[in-house]
Design a protein around this motif. Structure first.
Motif, PDB file in Angstrom:
ATOM      1  N   UNK A  29      10.932  -9.535  -6.325  1.00 25.95           N
ATOM      2  CA  UNK A  29      10.284  -9.523  -5.157  1.00 25.95           C
ATOM      3  C   UNK A  29      11.034  -9.119  -3.988  1.00 25.95           C
ATOM      4  N   UNK A  30      12.567  -9.105  -4.014  1.00 24.90           N
ATOM      5  CA  UNK A  30      13.260  -8.959  -2.826  1.00 24.90           C
ATOM      6  C   UNK A  30      13.046  -7.646  -2.172  1.00 24.90           C
ATOM      7  N   UNK A  31      13.414  -7.683  -0.857  1.00 27.47           N
ATOM      8  CA  UNK A  31      13.558  -6.474  -0.034  1.00 27.47           C
ATOM      9  C   UNK A  31      14.512  -5.293  -0.654  1.00 27.47           C
TER      10      UNK A  31
ATOM     11  N   UNK B 130       5.206   3.532  -5.510  1.00 23.01           N
ATOM     12  CA  UNK B 130       4.558   2.317  -5.479  1.00 23.01           C
ATOM     13  C   UNK B 130       5.453   1.180  -6.012  1.00 23.01           C
ATOM     14  N   UNK B 131       5.298   0.032  -5.666  1.00 24.21           N
ATOM     15  CA  UNK B 131       5.815  -1.318  -6.372  1.00 24.21           C
ATOM     16  C   UNK B 131       5.180  -2.402  -6.735  1.00 24.21           C
ATOM     17  N   UNK B 132       4.620  -2.680  -7.779  1.00 28.22           N
ATOM     18  CA  UNK B 132       4.027  -3.865  -8.087  1.00 28.22           C
ATOM     19  C   UNK B 132       4.736  -4.935  -8.993  1.00 28.22           C
ATOM     20  N   UNK B 133       4.546  -6.357  -8.441  1.00 27.90           N
ATOM     21  CA  UNK B 133       5.111  -7.341  -9.104  1.00 27.90           C
ATOM     22  C   UNK B 133       4.597  -7.439 -10.246  1.00 27.90           C
ATOM     23  N   UNK B 134       5.360  -7.938 -11.385  1.00 29.10           N
ATOM     24  CA  UNK B 134       4.764  -8.053 -12.723  1.00 29.10           C
ATOM     25  C   UNK B 134       3.723  -8.909 -12.814  1.00 29.10           C
ATOM     26  N   UNK B 135       4.022 -10.284 -12.272  1.00 31.92           N
ATOM     27  CA  UNK B 135       3.096 -11.316 -12.639  1.00 31.92           C
ATOM     28  C   UNK B 135       1.658 -10.853 -11.814  1.00 31.92           C
ATOM     29  N   UNK B 136       1.589 -10.098 -10.855  1.00 37.27           N
ATOM     30  CA  UNK B 136       0.538  -9.754 -10.099  1.00 37.27           C
ATOM     31  C   UNK B 136      -0.132  -8.256 -10.927  1.00 37.27           C
ATOM     32  N   UNK B 137       0.521  -7.916 -11.977  1.00 38.94           N
ATOM     33  CA  UNK B 137      -0.056  -6.702 -12.737  1.00 38.94           C
ATOM     34  C   UNK B 137      -1.422  -6.646 -12.786  1.00 38.94           C
ATOM     35  N   UNK B 138      -1.817  -7.749 -13.883  1.00 40.80           N
ATOM     36  CA  UNK B 138      -3.205  -7.649 -14.029  1.00 40.80           C
ATOM     37  C   UNK B 138      -4.351  -7.244 -12.821  1.00 40.80           C
ATOM     38  N   UNK B 139      -3.941  -7.930 -12.154  1.00 38.96           N
ATOM     39  CA  UNK B 139      -4.853  -7.771 -10.518  1.00 38.96           C
ATOM     40  C   UNK B 139      -4.667  -6.367 -10.087  1.00 38.96           C
TER      41      UNK B 139
ATOM     42  N   UNK C 102       2.840  -4.262  -3.699  1.00 37.18           N
ATOM     43  CA  UNK C 102       2.276  -5.774  -3.719  1.00 37.18           C
ATOM     44  C   UNK C 102       2.230  -6.315  -2.686  1.00 37.18           C
ATOM     45  N   UNK C 103       0.979  -7.059  -2.397  1.00 34.65           N
ATOM     46  CA  UNK C 103       0.899  -7.896  -1.076  1.00 34.65           C
ATOM     47  C   UNK C 103       2.134  -9.007  -1.031  1.00 34.65           C
ATOM     48  N   UNK C 104       2.456  -9.423  -2.291  1.00 34.73           N
ATOM     49  CA  UNK C 104       3.470 -10.570  -2.231  1.00 34.73           C
ATOM     50  C   UNK C 104       4.850  -9.818  -1.659  1.00 34.73           C
TER      51      UNK C 104
ATOM     52  N   UNK D 220       4.750  -8.918   2.011  1.00 36.42           N
ATOM     53  CA  UNK D 220       5.131 -10.035   2.929  1.00 36.42           C
ATOM     54  C   UNK D 220       6.467 -10.195   3.212  1.00 36.42           C
ATOM     55  N   UNK D 221       7.187 -10.139   2.127  1.00 39.54           N
ATOM     56  CA  UNK D 221       8.806 -10.235   2.082  1.00 39.54           C
ATOM     57  C   UNK D 221       9.344  -9.327   2.788  1.00 39.54           C
ATOM     58  N   UNK D 222       8.942  -7.962   2.528  1.00 43.41           N
ATOM     59  CA  UNK D 222       9.741  -6.939   3.348  1.00 43.41           C
ATOM     60  C   UNK D 222       9.524  -7.059   4.685  1.00 43.41           C
ATOM     61  N   UNK D 223       8.414  -7.468   5.162  1.00 47.65           N
ATOM     62  CA  UNK D 223       8.083  -7.362   6.600  1.00 47.65           C
ATOM     63  C   UNK D 223       8.905  -8.649   7.267  1.00 47.65           C
ATOM     64  N   UNK D 224       8.829  -9.768   6.439  1.00 53.90           N
ATOM     65  CA  UNK D 224       9.520 -10.827   6.964  1.00 53.90           C
ATOM     66  C   UNK D 224      11.152 -10.584   7.421  1.00 53.90           C
TER      67      UNK D 224
END
Lengths: 558, 214
Positions: free
Chosen positions: B85-87, B100-109, B126-128, B131-135
């Motif tokens: 999930x890191x930048x 696009x970039x999707x985190x595996x754990x959020x894949x189903x959704x 991914x929204x997750x 957030x991290x990239x923007x931070x």
């Protein structure tokens, strides 16, 4: 008793006066035939002095020589000496006479007169005054009395050389004997002769002693000295060199070529070049080389020498030392070997540790992580496919299971990254460093300036991981010890290799006292880094001074 | 119908994803790849619209495969599916050409919406991660204003800049700091590069401007 003594003394005095008068009369009579008498006197006394001087040419110890000298002296019949006498010398104690030789002196005297301080008794007075002391009888000045002392008179003659009192010559005369100027003259001549001999003997003994000590020192140090007469090509060796080279003086040609024959064939050219260079450049010579002993064994020696020039500036002699350094060399080699073995083991240990971490990290990520991911996906699929009439309790349990699986996955990912920065594999060194540095700054509030030059292309995995660990180790140390607010990291790829420098604005440390508590803590990590850099053929350098931060720089060839 | 290629080296995950995607009517999984190299080959063969790509894969990794696919088939859209999930991962993925970039754990959704977005020509994060990239961006931005070029100089470089400005020669500086003249030269080059200055006179003027020397 008192009266008796006095009378005896008075009588003796009168006797002495009488004898004096007789001597004067005799002299006046003999004076008519003086020249013949003088010649005979001269020959007799000269004979004694010659025989004493002869003694000095024999290889005798000083004590034996003195004993024989006093024997010859008291045996002379020309003078009215009793055949008794002795020689005292000043030995180890200053201003003290020690009886060294005696003839016919009673044994009780040996006990009483073993040591006489200057100024005591008649002999002591002679030593102190540096004048001949004569007594015709045992007077008040004769402070030392011994058992069985018999009435006597004596000459005590100082033995001196260049103003230094070496001892005293003691000769007994009959009680009541009159002081005689010719006897004095003779005894003075004997004393001068003895002074010369004693001086020479003492010198010889000192020399022999220092030679013995030198030889002893050479044997202990396995070090010999040599002297090469360049003009005549004659080479002198001390005994120890013969021992080192396993040669006997007869077997050695005693010239430069003979020496070269002992040098190991592979080292001859090198040694010759060194000798020639010393002669050419007029510089000291210092070289380590091997020699071959007659029994075929080899030894390591270290030679050192300097040149002696004549007034035209031409080298005429070379004097030097040679030391057997075989054992030293062996110990050094053993130390070096065990050191490099230790280093090797240490770097093996580190890479084994790194590999193990990587393996566990991969396993966590690949096996467990993927299994968890798949569980998550399946849980989602189940959730989606659930009929709307499924009881809320089941739905809640499912959501909770998903949440737990997610959390576990996160924890596992963190653990995996701590063990092994998989970014290195996936993204390469620079992104991995940027990721680490960002996390570091966020956690510790230490600003890090990371700049990279020429690192667009990936480096080999070994170099990348070492550079990554260097930065990680350095930053960890800075956080622990430096109290720094800022860190500057610079990585640059040049045509020769990669350089990395990590500099902080912290409190620094004293390089000279680098064995402080900080070094002890940081030591192991830095040692590991140093080994890993060395295993890639690179170098690591740390510079610091109190209050001026610390700079760690690394160069790795590519 | 969206033609999709699934590149994921772990069979168990690939199967899970496959069953998830198969249930979606608008998507047709035209092929699977076990590593980056196979993914590139299959893109050429199967001409999918979207590739769902894992990053960590043996041989050719997901980022390299993405780079090659985008170079040869610019129209193909790549969706990175990763546990990270890191930048840095996100940044490198986008640089490689992923849309696009999707985190595996959020894949189903998120997987379907992400695939749809990419197919439409949009990007997806991914929204997750967003957030991290923007931070991270904000964190960097906060530090920015403080940073003038002088801040880029290390303490040693500042020391040397001052000595240069005081008119000392390379040799003198080396002797003073117990370093070789060559090292001094290297430091000087770095200073000039960081400050974007090119002559000693410019360095001196800069030092005066900064108040390093009177």
């Amino acid at each position: 008793m008192e009266d008796e003594k006095k009378t005896r003394k008075q009588l003796l005095n009168e006797l002495v006066q009488l004898r004096k008068r007789v001597r004067e009369l005799e002299n006046s009579v003999q004076g008519k035939d003086g020249s013949e008498e003088a010649l005979r006197w001269y020959l007799d006394t000269q004979e004694v002095i010659n025989s004493i001087m002869e003694l000095s040419l024999k290889d005798l110890s000083l004590d034996v020589m003195l004993t024989q000298a006093i024997e010859r002296l008291v045996a002379i019949h020309r003078f009215a000496f009793e055949s008794m006498g002795g020689i005292f010398l000043v030995d180890d104690d200053p201003e003290t006479l020690v009886l060294k030789a005696s003839k016919h002196l009673p044994s009780s005297l040996h006990e009483s007169c073993t040591k006489i301080p200057f100024g005591t008794c008649v002999c002591g007075r002679a030593a102190l005054s540096r004048e001949i002391q004569f007594d015709s009888l045992i007077s008040d000045r004769h402070e030392i009395r011994y058992d069985g002392i018999t009435p006597h008179g004596h000459y005590c003659v100082p033995i001196e050389l260049r103003g230094e009192v070496l001892g005293v010559l003691l000769v007994y005369v009959k009680e009541g004997h009159i002081r005689d100027s010719r006897e004095e003259e003779f005894l003075r001549a004997v004393s001068h002769t003895l002074a010369g001999i004693i001086y020479r003997k003492k010198m010889e003994e000192t020399l022999r002693l220092s030679e013995t000590r030198l030889a002893e020192a050479q044997r202990i140090a396995h070090l010999g000295n040599w002297d090469w007469d360049i003009v005549n090509n004659r080479l002198w060796w001390s005994d120890e060199i013969y021992r080192i080279f396993g040669l006997k003086p007869r077997e050695f040609g005693a010239n430069y070529e003979a020496f070269l024959r002992s040098v190991h064939p592979d080292d001859v050219a090198f040694v010759e070049e060194k000798v020639n260079a010393a002669l050419r450049d007029k510089k000291p010579y210092s070289v380590s080389h091997r020699i071959v002993l007659p029994d075929g064994s080899e030894r390591f020696v270290h030679g050192q020498a300097r040149l002696i020039f004549n007034k035209d500036g031409k080298a005429i002699r070379m004097i030097g030392t040679v030391q057997d350094i075989t054992e030293l060399r062996k110990a050094e080699e053993a130390l070096h070997e065990s050191e490099s073995e230790l280093r090797h083991l240490y770097s093996r240990l580190i890479s084994a540790q790194e590999e193990e971490r990587k393996r566990i990290s991969m396993e966590l990520h690949d096996e467990m992580g993927q299994a968890l991911t798949s569980i998550l996906i399946n849980l989602s699929a189940i959730h989606k496919g659930m009929a709307s009439q499924t009881p809320p309790r089941v739905k809640e349990r499912l959501a909770e299971a998903r949440l737990q699986a997610e959390k576990t996955l996160d924890q596992m990912r963190d653990l995996s990254l701590r063990l092994w920065p998989s970014l290195l594999d996936d993204l390469g060194l620079v992104p991995a460093l940027r990721w680490y540095v960002n996390g570091y700054t966020r956690r510790l509030d230490i600003e890090v300036q990371l700049s990279t030059v020429g690192l667009e292309d990936r480096l080999s995995p070994e170099v990348e991981v070492v550079l990554y660990r260097i930065v990680q180790e350095a930053l960890t140390n800075i956080a622990k010890h430096a109290g720094a607010g800022r860190v500057w990291i610079r990585l640059e790829r040049t045509n020769k290799g990669v350089t990395a420098s990590i500099e902080d604005d912290g409190r620094g440390f004293d390089e000279k006292k680098a064995l402080g508590p900080r070094a002890a803590e940081a030591g192991v990590g830095i040692m590991g880094i140093r080994e890993r850099v060395a295993s890639l053929g690179g170098t690591l350098r740390i510079e610091s001074s109190p209050g001026h931060g610390t700079r760690l720089s690394v160069k790795i060839p590519l | 119908m969206i033609k999709l290629l699934l590149a994921e080296d772990h069979t168990i995950v690939r199967k899970g994803l496959r069953s998830l995607l198969d249930s979606e009517e608008a998507i047709e999984v035209v092929g699977e790849a076990e590593d980056g190299r196979e993914a590139v080959k299959k893109v050429e063969e199967l001409e999918p619209h979207v590739v769902v790509m894992d990053i960590s894969m043996p041989g050719l990794n997901g980022l390299e495969a993405t780079r090659q696919i985008k170079k040869r088939f610019p129209r193909v859209r790549v969706l990175i599916l990763s546990v990270h999930t890191d930048e840095e991962h996100v940044y490198q993925a986008l640089r490689a050409g992923a849309s696009g970039y999707v985190v595996k754990k959020s894949a189903p959704d998120e997987l379907f919406s992400a695939i749809n977005a990419l197919f439409r020509g949009d990007s997806y994060l991914s929204p997750a991660i967003s957030r991290e990239v923007i931070e991270a961006y904000i964190h960097r931005a906060e530090r920015m204003p403080k940073e003038d070029e002088y801040e880029l100089l290390t303490p040693r470089e500042r020391e040397i800049l001052q000595l240069i400005a005081e008119g000392r020669s390379t040799r003198q500086i080396g002797a003073l700091l117990h370093i070789s003249p060559k090292t001094v030269e290297t430091h000087r080059a770095h200073i000039m590069e960081k400050l974007n200055l090119h002559t000693t006179a410019e360095l001196t003027r800069y030092a005066i401007h900064k108040g390093l020397i009177p």
